[in-house]
Write a protein that holds these residues in place. Structure first.
Motif, PDB file in Angstrom:
ATOM      1  N   GLY A  80       0.842  -1.194   0.000  1.00 39.54           N
ATOM      2  CA  GLY A  80       0.000   0.000   0.000  1.00 39.54           C
ATOM      3  C   GLY A  80       0.872   1.237   0.000  1.00 39.54           C
ATOM      4  O   GLY A  80       2.096   1.160   0.220  1.00 39.54           O
ATOM      5  N   SER A  81       0.244   2.382  -0.256  1.00 41.31           N
ATOM      6  CA  SER A  81       1.046   3.605  -0.169  1.00 41.31           C
ATOM      7  C   SER A  81       1.399   3.903   1.287  1.00 41.31           C
ATOM      8  O   SER A  81       2.330   4.641   1.562  1.00 41.31           O
ATOM      9  CB  SER A  81       0.372   4.799  -0.850  1.00 41.31           C
ATOM     10  OG  SER A  81      -1.005   4.746  -0.766  1.00 41.31           O
ATOM     11  N   ASP A  82       0.670   3.292   2.232  1.00 43.42           N
ATOM     12  CA  ASP A  82       1.033   3.428   3.644  1.00 43.42           C
ATOM     13  C   ASP A  82       2.500   3.058   3.881  1.00 43.42           C
ATOM     14  O   ASP A  82       3.215   3.726   4.626  1.00 43.42           O
ATOM     15  CB  ASP A  82       0.182   2.484   4.510  1.00 43.42           C
ATOM     16  CG  ASP A  82      -1.231   3.012   4.722  1.00 43.42           C
ATOM     17  OD1 ASP A  82      -1.454   4.220   4.527  1.00 43.42           O
ATOM     18  OD2 ASP A  82      -2.103   2.205   5.082  1.00 43.42           O
ATOM     19  N   PHE A 107      -5.157  13.114   5.525  1.00 43.36           N
ATOM     20  CA  PHE A 107      -4.893  11.703   5.807  1.00 43.36           C
ATOM     21  C   PHE A 107      -3.930  11.548   6.989  1.00 43.36           C
ATOM     22  O   PHE A 107      -2.882  12.197   7.021  1.00 43.36           O
ATOM     23  CB  PHE A 107      -4.330  11.062   4.537  1.00 43.36           C
ATOM     24  CG  PHE A 107      -4.070   9.595   4.640  1.00 43.36           C
ATOM     25  CD1 PHE A 107      -5.079   8.722   5.018  1.00 43.36           C
ATOM     26  CD2 PHE A 107      -2.819   9.081   4.350  1.00 43.36           C
ATOM     27  CE1 PHE A 107      -4.841   7.360   5.116  1.00 43.36           C
ATOM     28  CE2 PHE A 107      -2.573   7.721   4.432  1.00 43.36           C
ATOM     29  CZ  PHE A 107      -3.582   6.865   4.820  1.00 43.36           C
ATOM     30  N   TYR A 110       0.574  10.434   7.639  1.00 46.67           N
ATOM     31  CA  TYR A 110       1.797  11.247   7.609  1.00 46.67           C
ATOM     32  C   TYR A 110       2.227  11.541   9.051  1.00 46.67           C
ATOM     33  O   TYR A 110       3.401  11.426   9.399  1.00 46.67           O
ATOM     34  CB  TYR A 110       1.598  12.567   6.852  1.00 46.67           C
ATOM     35  CG  TYR A 110       0.823  12.444   5.556  1.00 46.67           C
ATOM     36  CD1 TYR A 110       1.084  11.405   4.669  1.00 46.67           C
ATOM     37  CD2 TYR A 110      -0.166  13.368   5.216  1.00 46.67           C
ATOM     38  CE1 TYR A 110       0.363  11.297   3.481  1.00 46.67           C
ATOM     39  CE2 TYR A 110      -0.882  13.270   4.036  1.00 46.67           C
ATOM     40  CZ  TYR A 110      -0.620  12.230   3.179  1.00 46.67           C
ATOM     41  OH  TYR A 110      -1.334  12.121   2.014  1.00 46.67           O
ATOM     42  N   CYS A 155      -1.405  16.232  -0.390  1.00 45.41           N
ATOM     43  CA  CYS A 155      -2.370  15.186  -0.711  1.00 45.41           C
ATOM     44  C   CYS A 155      -3.260  15.708  -1.837  1.00 45.41           C
ATOM     45  O   CYS A 155      -3.980  16.682  -1.660  1.00 45.41           O
ATOM     46  CB  CYS A 155      -3.189  14.882   0.547  1.00 45.41           C
ATOM     47  SG  CYS A 155      -4.175  13.400   0.437  1.00 45.41           S
ATOM     48  N   ASN A 159      -7.557  14.057   0.974  1.00 44.74           N
ATOM     49  CA  ASN A 159      -8.486  13.312   1.811  1.00 44.74           C
ATOM     50  C   ASN A 159      -8.397  13.913   3.217  1.00 44.74           C
ATOM     51  O   ASN A 159      -7.316  13.928   3.795  1.00 44.74           O
ATOM     52  CB  ASN A 159      -8.075  11.840   1.856  1.00 44.74           C
ATOM     53  CG  ASN A 159      -8.869  11.042   2.867  1.00 44.74           C
ATOM     54  OD1 ASN A 159      -9.941  11.462   3.294  1.00 44.74           O
ATOM     55  ND2 ASN A 159      -8.347   9.897   3.254  1.00 44.74           N
ATOM     56  N   ASP A 186       0.718  12.808  -2.746  1.00 44.96           N
ATOM     57  CA  ASP A 186      -0.051  11.586  -2.516  1.00 44.96           C
ATOM     58  C   ASP A 186      -1.264  11.588  -3.453  1.00 44.96           C
ATOM     59  O   ASP A 186      -2.230  12.327  -3.250  1.00 44.96           O
ATOM     60  CB  ASP A 186      -0.484  11.538  -1.038  1.00 44.96           C
ATOM     61  CG  ASP A 186      -1.178  10.228  -0.684  1.00 44.96           C
ATOM     62  OD1 ASP A 186      -1.633   9.518  -1.597  1.00 44.96           O
ATOM     63  OD2 ASP A 186      -1.276   9.931   0.526  1.00 44.96           O
ATOM     64  N   ALA A 188      -3.466   9.125  -4.126  1.00 43.20           N
ATOM     65  CA  ALA A 188      -4.285   7.928  -3.907  1.00 43.20           C
ATOM     66  C   ALA A 188      -5.609   7.980  -4.678  1.00 43.20           C
ATOM     67  O   ALA A 188      -6.143   6.947  -5.084  1.00 43.20           O
ATOM     68  CB  ALA A 188      -4.564   7.763  -2.410  1.00 43.20           C
ATOM     69  N   TYR A 189      -6.116   9.200  -4.901  1.00 46.25           N
ATOM     70  CA  TYR A 189      -7.434   9.347  -5.559  1.00 46.25           C
ATOM     71  C   TYR A 189      -7.333   9.966  -6.955  1.00 46.25           C
ATOM     72  O   TYR A 189      -8.337  10.429  -7.498  1.00 46.25           O
ATOM     73  CB  TYR A 189      -8.353  10.213  -4.674  1.00 46.25           C
ATOM     74  CG  TYR A 189      -8.540   9.614  -3.302  1.00 46.25           C
ATOM     75  CD1 TYR A 189      -9.464   8.597  -3.090  1.00 46.25           C
ATOM     76  CD2 TYR A 189      -7.761  10.031  -2.233  1.00 46.25           C
ATOM     77  CE1 TYR A 189      -9.600   8.005  -1.843  1.00 46.25           C
ATOM     78  CE2 TYR A 189      -7.884   9.457  -0.980  1.00 46.25           C
ATOM     79  CZ  TYR A 189      -8.814   8.446  -0.792  1.00 46.25           C
ATOM     80  OH  TYR A 189      -8.945   7.853   0.440  1.00 46.25           O
ATOM     81  N   THR A 213      -1.712   4.100  -5.666  1.00 47.63           N
ATOM     82  CA  THR A 213      -2.198   2.886  -5.000  1.00 47.63           C
ATOM     83  C   THR A 213      -3.229   2.167  -5.866  1.00 47.63           C
ATOM     84  O   THR A 213      -3.931   2.797  -6.655  1.00 47.63           O
ATOM     85  CB  THR A 213      -2.819   3.237  -3.632  1.00 47.63           C
ATOM     86  OG1 THR A 213      -3.292   2.041  -3.016  1.00 47.63           O
ATOM     87  CG2 THR A 213      -3.982   4.212  -3.749  1.00 47.63           C
ATOM     88  N   SER A 215      -5.529   0.596  -4.212  1.00 44.73           N
ATOM     89  CA  SER A 215      -6.568   0.383  -3.194  1.00 44.73           C
ATOM     90  C   SER A 215      -7.889   1.089  -3.476  1.00 44.73           C
ATOM     91  O   SER A 215      -8.906   0.724  -2.902  1.00 44.73           O
ATOM     92  CB  SER A 215      -6.081   0.880  -1.831  1.00 44.73           C
ATOM     93  OG  SER A 215      -4.980   0.152  -1.393  1.00 44.73           O
ATOM     94  N   LYS A 216      -7.888   2.114  -4.302  1.00 46.75           N
ATOM     95  CA  LYS A 216      -9.089   2.939  -4.450  1.00 46.75           C
ATOM     96  C   LYS A 216      -9.774   2.640  -5.784  1.00 46.75           C
ATOM     97  O   LYS A 216     -10.603   1.752  -5.847  1.00 46.75           O
ATOM     98  CB  LYS A 216      -8.718   4.421  -4.307  1.00 46.75           C
ATOM     99  CG  LYS A 216      -7.895   4.730  -3.065  1.00 46.75           C
ATOM    100  CD  LYS A 216      -8.667   4.493  -1.783  1.00 46.75           C
ATOM    101  CE  LYS A 216      -7.793   4.801  -0.570  1.00 46.75           C
ATOM    102  NZ  LYS A 216      -8.472   4.538   0.687  1.00 46.75           N
ATOM    103  N   ARG A 224      -3.086  -4.856  -0.908  1.00 49.56           N
ATOM    104  CA  ARG A 224      -2.032  -3.987  -0.355  1.00 49.56           C
ATOM    105  C   ARG A 224      -0.928  -3.741  -1.384  1.00 49.56           C
ATOM    106  O   ARG A 224       0.241  -4.090  -1.167  1.00 49.56           O
ATOM    107  CB  ARG A 224      -1.427  -4.579   0.939  1.00 49.56           C
ATOM    108  CG  ARG A 224      -2.409  -4.949   2.009  1.00 49.56           C
ATOM    109  CD  ARG A 224      -3.321  -3.812   2.444  1.00 49.56           C
ATOM    110  NE  ARG A 224      -2.622  -2.661   2.943  1.00 49.56           N
ATOM    111  CZ  ARG A 224      -2.843  -1.420   2.475  1.00 49.56           C
ATOM    112  NH1 ARG A 224      -3.727  -1.196   1.495  1.00 49.56           N
ATOM    113  NH2 ARG A 224      -2.195  -0.402   2.977  1.00 49.56           N
TER     114      ARG A 224
END
Ligand SMILES: Cc1ncc(COP(=O)(O)O)c(C=O)c1O
Length: 360
Positions: A80-82, A107, A110, A155, A159, A186, A188-189, A213, A215-216, A224
């Motif tokens: 994941g990007s986590d 988010f 961080y 971000c 988010n 980031d 992610a979206y 990612t 994930s979305k 992951r």
């Protein structure tokens, strides 16, 4: 030495990391060098898990690089990007000396990664303007300079704020902080937004890194799979700081299937549906008496302020709908974040929220 390597912790610059059995470039037929079992597990019908996986599955790395418009050497796959966030903080921030800057409400990872590294945190709140929650670029630059920021997280789309950041602003921050900080965008979206990816800025700015990612939009949260895209020299450093075998084979196989042409075409259709639903729901929610404000969104969720957020949250729960309570977040004492679901699920949300009373 590439400029971006100057941003890596001094004590890690010569660090070789763990030399795993899989990383040795040797050929053979019978592999007896990693203390693996000679037989597959009885439950492993396809017999794909007996041996340790490739640390960075090359086929997936190339597929992701093609998807995101970079070279495979500029991309590191993580859990994941986590994991990418955590690796960046660990590799760049000297505990007790360097700082991580982010823009609340945003988010939470961080801040969590910074805390775990004993890196100071610098918060530059988003500004609540007519367009929505937007970053204060001048304040980000000034605060990063004064506070010894090594990492600046932008971000985009944000988010829970929802808005993307124009590339010109990302570039402004990267230019101003060159030699001091890595600007981490980031994304992610990003699939739900119009703004192009900050990957296009990499050739001109080696102090930019981009997080992506599956994930979305790609609907593979449980697999992951996320990645960081950056200067190849920095990617090599991050790889040396990562666990020996971070990507389980079943997950990389699933990701390859999820990124073939047919799957990508379906994903694009679903993204288009989410975007259409987003605008429909946004307009409909804005008409409701119990709703104070619905923020514009470039992502797959809507941030909504309510006259009475507690009642809104409870009525949704009573109808079996769980949304994200944002009331503890900076500036969001009356807000909930609602992920876009199927059209039927969105209609259910709207039906429940239509029962809310206006302000007394
Ligand atoms: C902005 C942002 N970045 C990163 C992540 C983490 O995603 P992943 O599943 O890739 O670890 C999330 C998850 O919600 C997110 O909202």
């Amino acid at each position: 030495m590439s400029g971006v390597l100057d941003l890596v912790r001094e004590d890690l610059r010569g660090f070789a990391g763990y030399a795993s059995a899989r990383s040795a470039k040797i050929e053979g037929e019978v592999w007896l060098n990693a203390n693996e079992s000679a037989w597959a597990n009885p439950g492993d019908a396809a017999a794909t898990c007996r041996r340790y996986p490739e640390p960075q599955p090359q086929a997936l790395r190339e597929r992701l690089a093609q998807l995101y418009g970079c070279t495979s050497g500029q991309l590191l796959i993580g859990r994941g990007s986590d994991e990418a966030i955590d690796l960046l903080v660990r590799a760049l921030c000297v505990p007790g000396r360097d700082a991580v800057l982010y823009t609340p409400p945003v988010f939470g990872m961080y801040a969590v990664s910074a805390r775990l590294q004993n890196a100071a945190t610098l918060e530059v709140p988003l500004r609540d303007e007519e367009a929505g929650l937007v970053p204060d670029i001048e304040a980000i630059i000034a605060t990063a300079r004064q506070g010894n920021a090594r990492l600046v997280f932008l971000c985009s789309p944000s988010n829970p704020g929802g808005l993307g950041i124009p590339l010109a602003q990302v570039e402004q921050v990267a230019t101003a902080l060159r030699g001091q900080a890595l600007v981490v965008v980031d994304e992610a979206y990003a699939e739900f937004a119009d703004e192009p990816s900050a990957v296009s800025l990499l050739p001109r700015h080696d102090n930019i890194a981009v997080l992506r990612t599956l994930s979305k939009a790609h609907a593979l949260a449980a697999a992951r799979i996320g990645c960081v895209i950056a200067d190849a020299a920095l990617i090599a450093v991050l790889r040396r700081c990562q666990a020996p075998y971070p990507i389980p084979s079943p997950c990389s196989a699933l990701a390859m299937d999820g990124l073939d042409e047919a799957a990508l075409a379906r994903t694009r259709e679903r993204v288009a549906l989410v975007r259409a639903e987003r605008e429909r729901l946004r307009a409909a929610l804005a008409e409701l008496p119990g709703v104070r404000r619905v923020y514009a969104s470039d992502a797959n969720f809507l941030l909504v302020r309510f006259v009475d957020a507690e009642t809104a949250f409870q009525r949704l729960l009573a109808a079996g709908v769980v949304v994200r309570d944002q009331r503890a977040a900076a500036q969001l004492h009356d807000a909930l974040r609602i992920t876009l679901g199927t059209p039927e699920q969105n209609a259910r949300v709207l039906g429940v929220l239509a029962t809310l009373e206006p302000a007394a």
